[in-house]
Design a protein around this motif. Structure first.
Motif, PDB file in Angstrom:
ATOM      1  N   SER A 297       0.815  -1.216   0.000  1.00  0.00           N
ATOM      2  CA  SER A 297       0.000   0.000   0.000  1.00  0.00           C
ATOM      3  C   SER A 297       0.858   1.279   0.000  1.00  0.00           C
ATOM      4  O   SER A 297       0.319   2.373  -0.025  1.00  0.00           O
ATOM      5  CB  SER A 297      -0.924  -0.001   1.226  1.00  0.00           C
ATOM      6  OG  SER A 297      -0.147   0.181   2.402  1.00  0.00           O
ATOM      7  N   PHE A 298       2.183   1.153   0.003  1.00  0.00           N
ATOM      8  CA  PHE A 298       3.047   2.340   0.053  1.00  0.00           C
ATOM      9  C   PHE A 298       3.571   2.707  -1.336  1.00  0.00           C
ATOM     10  O   PHE A 298       3.722   1.854  -2.204  1.00  0.00           O
ATOM     11  CB  PHE A 298       4.219   2.093   1.008  1.00  0.00           C
ATOM     12  CG  PHE A 298       3.816   2.112   2.457  1.00  0.00           C
ATOM     13  CD1 PHE A 298       3.781   3.304   3.165  1.00  0.00           C
ATOM     14  CD2 PHE A 298       3.446   0.937   3.105  1.00  0.00           C
ATOM     15  CE1 PHE A 298       3.400   3.325   4.505  1.00  0.00           C
ATOM     16  CE2 PHE A 298       3.060   0.936   4.434  1.00  0.00           C
ATOM     17  CZ  PHE A 298       3.030   2.138   5.134  1.00  0.00           C
ATOM     18  N   ASP A 299       3.843   4.009  -1.484  1.00  0.00           N
ATOM     19  CA  ASP A 299       4.333   4.524  -2.769  1.00  0.00           C
ATOM     20  C   ASP A 299       5.854   4.639  -2.805  1.00  0.00           C
ATOM     21  O   ASP A 299       6.428   4.895  -3.861  1.00  0.00           O
ATOM     22  CB  ASP A 299       3.748   5.927  -3.016  1.00  0.00           C
ATOM     23  CG  ASP A 299       2.234   5.917  -2.974  1.00  0.00           C
ATOM     24  OD1 ASP A 299       1.631   5.213  -3.804  1.00  0.00           O
ATOM     25  OD2 ASP A 299       1.646   6.589  -2.095  1.00  0.00           O
ATOM     26  N   GLY A 300       6.499   4.511  -1.662  1.00  0.00           N
ATOM     27  CA  GLY A 300       7.953   4.645  -1.607  1.00  0.00           C
ATOM     28  C   GLY A 300       8.461   4.084  -0.296  1.00  0.00           C
ATOM     29  O   GLY A 300       7.666   3.710   0.578  1.00  0.00           O
TER      30      GLY A 300
ATOM     31  N   GLY B  23       9.141 -12.751  -8.256  1.00  0.00           N
ATOM     32  CA  GLY B  23       8.239 -12.044  -9.189  1.00  0.00           C
ATOM     33  C   GLY B  23       7.179 -11.217  -8.493  1.00  0.00           C
ATOM     34  O   GLY B  23       6.424 -10.496  -9.133  1.00  0.00           O
ATOM     35  N   LYS B  24       7.086 -11.335  -7.177  1.00  0.00           N
ATOM     36  CA  LYS B  24       6.056 -10.583  -6.447  1.00  0.00           C
ATOM     37  C   LYS B  24       6.666  -9.688  -5.376  1.00  0.00           C
ATOM     38  O   LYS B  24       6.046  -9.431  -4.339  1.00  0.00           O
ATOM     39  CB  LYS B  24       5.053 -11.554  -5.815  1.00  0.00           C
ATOM     40  CG  LYS B  24       4.308 -12.376  -6.840  1.00  0.00           C
ATOM     41  CD  LYS B  24       3.009 -12.895  -6.309  1.00  0.00           C
ATOM     42  CE  LYS B  24       2.192 -13.495  -7.439  1.00  0.00           C
ATOM     43  NZ  LYS B  24       1.321 -14.567  -7.001  1.00  0.00           N
ATOM     44  N   SER B  25       7.869  -9.221  -5.615  1.00  0.00           N
ATOM     45  CA  SER B  25       8.547  -8.377  -4.618  1.00  0.00           C
ATOM     46  C   SER B  25       7.747  -7.116  -4.330  1.00  0.00           C
ATOM     47  O   SER B  25       7.273  -6.444  -5.246  1.00  0.00           O
ATOM     48  CB  SER B  25       9.933  -7.995  -5.145  1.00  0.00           C
ATOM     49  OG  SER B  25      10.481  -6.963  -4.359  1.00  0.00           O
ATOM     50  N   VAL B  26       7.643  -6.795  -3.053  1.00  0.00           N
ATOM     51  CA  VAL B  26       6.916  -5.576  -2.668  1.00  0.00           C
ATOM     52  C   VAL B  26       7.769  -4.321  -2.897  1.00  0.00           C
ATOM     53  O   VAL B  26       7.259  -3.211  -2.848  1.00  0.00           O
ATOM     54  CB  VAL B  26       6.477  -5.604  -1.183  1.00  0.00           C
ATOM     55  CG1 VAL B  26       5.540  -6.756  -0.917  1.00  0.00           C
ATOM     56  CG2 VAL B  26       7.674  -5.652  -0.238  1.00  0.00           C
ATOM     57  N   TRP B  27       9.055  -4.518  -3.137  1.00  0.00           N
ATOM     58  CA  TRP B  27       9.952  -3.358  -3.300  1.00  0.00           C
ATOM     59  C   TRP B  27       9.954  -2.854  -4.734  1.00  0.00           C
ATOM     60  O   TRP B  27      10.324  -1.704  -4.981  1.00  0.00           O
ATOM     61  CB  TRP B  27      11.392  -3.747  -2.902  1.00  0.00           C
ATOM     62  CG  TRP B  27      11.504  -4.474  -1.591  1.00  0.00           C
ATOM     63  CD1 TRP B  27      11.884  -5.768  -1.402  1.00  0.00           C
ATOM     64  CD2 TRP B  27      11.241  -3.950  -0.277  1.00  0.00           C
ATOM     65  NE1 TRP B  27      11.870  -6.081  -0.062  1.00  0.00           N
ATOM     66  CE2 TRP B  27      11.483  -4.992   0.642  1.00  0.00           C
ATOM     67  CE3 TRP B  27      10.819  -2.709   0.209  1.00  0.00           C
ATOM     68  CZ2 TRP B  27      11.319  -4.824   2.021  1.00  0.00           C
ATOM     69  CZ3 TRP B  27      10.655  -2.537   1.569  1.00  0.00           C
ATOM     70  CH2 TRP B  27      10.907  -3.591   2.455  1.00  0.00           C
ATOM     71  N   ASP B  28       9.583  -3.712  -5.656  1.00  0.00           N
ATOM     72  CA  ASP B  28       9.780  -3.441  -7.078  1.00  0.00           C
ATOM     73  C   ASP B  28       9.214  -2.083  -7.514  1.00  0.00           C
ATOM     74  O   ASP B  28       8.012  -1.838  -7.403  1.00  0.00           O
ATOM     75  CB  ASP B  28       9.116  -4.566  -7.895  1.00  0.00           C
ATOM     76  CG  ASP B  28       9.436  -4.441  -9.369  1.00  0.00           C
ATOM     77  OD1 ASP B  28      10.580  -4.107  -9.707  1.00  0.00           O
ATOM     78  OD2 ASP B  28       8.523  -4.660 -10.191  1.00  0.00           O
ATOM     79  N   GLY B  29      10.098  -1.215  -7.996  1.00  0.00           N
ATOM     80  CA  GLY B  29       9.679   0.061  -8.568  1.00  0.00           C
ATOM     81  C   GLY B  29       9.396   1.172  -7.580  1.00  0.00           C
ATOM     82  O   GLY B  29       9.114   2.299  -7.988  1.00  0.00           O
TER      83      GLY B  29
ATOM     84  N   VAL C  76      19.578  -2.174  -5.822  1.00  0.00           N
ATOM     85  CA  VAL C  76      19.737  -2.219  -7.283  1.00  0.00           C
ATOM     86  C   VAL C  76      19.012  -3.443  -7.836  1.00  0.00           C
ATOM     87  O   VAL C  76      18.192  -3.340  -8.741  1.00  0.00           O
ATOM     88  CB  VAL C  76      21.231  -2.237  -7.676  1.00  0.00           C
ATOM     89  CG1 VAL C  76      21.380  -2.531  -9.170  1.00  0.00           C
ATOM     90  CG2 VAL C  76      21.889  -0.910  -7.336  1.00  0.00           C
ATOM     91  N   THR C  77      19.288  -4.601  -7.243  1.00  0.00           N
ATOM     92  CA  THR C  77      18.652  -5.818  -7.785  1.00  0.00           C
ATOM     93  C   THR C  77      17.149  -5.833  -7.522  1.00  0.00           C
ATOM     94  O   THR C  77      16.380  -6.441  -8.273  1.00  0.00           O
ATOM     95  CB  THR C  77      19.325  -7.104  -7.246  1.00  0.00           C
ATOM     96  OG1 THR C  77      18.905  -8.206  -8.047  1.00  0.00           O
ATOM     97  CG2 THR C  77      18.988  -7.374  -5.805  1.00  0.00           C
ATOM     98  N   LEU C  78      16.710  -5.124  -6.477  1.00  0.00           N
ATOM     99  CA  LEU C  78      15.275  -5.078  -6.155  1.00  0.00           C
ATOM    100  C   LEU C  78      14.529  -4.020  -6.966  1.00  0.00           C
ATOM    101  O   LEU C  78      13.329  -3.830  -6.790  1.00  0.00           O
ATOM    102  CB  LEU C  78      15.093  -4.803  -4.657  1.00  0.00           C
ATOM    103  CG  LEU C  78      15.577  -5.938  -3.753  1.00  0.00           C
ATOM    104  CD1 LEU C  78      15.620  -5.475  -2.302  1.00  0.00           C
ATOM    105  CD2 LEU C  78      14.698  -7.169  -3.895  1.00  0.00           C
ATOM    106  N   ASN C  79      15.252  -3.326  -7.847  1.00  0.00           N
ATOM    107  CA  ASN C  79      14.641  -2.298  -8.698  1.00  0.00           C
ATOM    108  C   ASN C  79      13.968  -1.188  -7.889  1.00  0.00           C
ATOM    109  O   ASN C  79      12.863  -0.768  -8.175  1.00  0.00           O
ATOM    110  CB  ASN C  79      13.633  -2.931  -9.684  1.00  0.00           C
ATOM    111  CG  ASN C  79      13.202  -1.954 -10.753  1.00  0.00           C
ATOM    112  OD1 ASN C  79      13.985  -1.116 -11.183  1.00  0.00           O
ATOM    113  ND2 ASN C  79      11.942  -2.044 -11.171  1.00  0.00           N
TER     114      ASN C  79
END
Ligand SMILES: Cc1cc2nc3c(=O)[nH]c(=O)nc-3n(C[C@H](O)[C@H](O)[C@H](O)COP(=O)(O)O)c2cc1C
Length: 187
Positions: free
Chosen positions: A68-71, A99-105, A132-135
């Protein structure tokens, strides 16, 4: 404008943690465009890939909450020139299932706080390696390695001197702009 929600992950579990004090100061100093909220990591069982099919409730709740977080803002001490195990565990828990990382982006930033003179530089940069690897697009400037933490806070836990408070304010305001520029919807 609805403020962007920022998860604050504190790398220390210590009650009187300098990093937690810094995290609380940043919550108070943030501009209206972002809303910072500390997300606790101390209750997360150690990550074990065998449990991916039947995750512990605490993992599932953490992952759901993070979505639910934007950053994300990491405020961390340095343990043996790296991040504390509790923080690395939270990062690993959030990164799975594959494929379901909560950190992505999610736009991110790192601030390290230490009683030592080097300000947790090693932990700060080790963490960036994972990000870096977590995008996680991670803010580069201002760099925030906060040393001599034993003198940083007053008795009520607030930042004691003007120049440190000004730096923390600049850091969190620059991060708000970073979040705005790097939010997935803007790219
Ligand atoms: C296991 C352990 C390893 C540590 N290693 C470092 C280190 O590599 N660099 C450093 O600056 N401080 C190190 N310290 C000292 C911490 O910076 C200090 O305990 C600090 O107060 C922890 O952050 P906190 O106040 O947010 O809990 C270490 C402390 C512990 C317990």
């Amino acid at each position: 404008m609805t403020p962007k929600k920022i998860a604050v992950i504190v790398g220390s579990l210590r009650k009187e943690s300098f990093n937690r004090k810094m995290a609380k100061a940043l919550v108070a100093l943030a501009p209206e465009s972002i809303k910072l909220e500390i997300v606790e990591i101390g209750g997360l069982p150690l990550y074990n890939q065998d449990l991916d099919d039947k995750p512990p409730t605490a993992w599932a709740e953490f992952r759901e909450r993070l979505k639910s977080f934007d950053g994300v803002l990491f405020v961390t001490p340095e343990y043996n020139r790296s991040v504390p195990g509790a923080l690395k565990n939270a990062i690993d828990v959030g990164s799975r299932p594959y494929g379901k990382s909560v950190w992505d982006g999610k736009p991110g930033a790192v601030i390290s706080v230490s009683p030592g003179a080097v300000g947790g530089f090693g932990a700060n940069h080790h963490l960036r390696q994972s990000l870096v690897t977590l995008n996680v697009p991670t803010m580069a400037q201002p760099e925030a390695y906060i040393g001599n933490a034993a003198n940083l806070f007053d008795k009520s836990g607030d930042i004691a001197d003007d120049s440190s408070r000004e730096f923390a304010t600049k850091f969190v305001h620059t991060f708000a702009t970073w979040v705005e520029i790097n939010s997935p919807s803007k790219k």
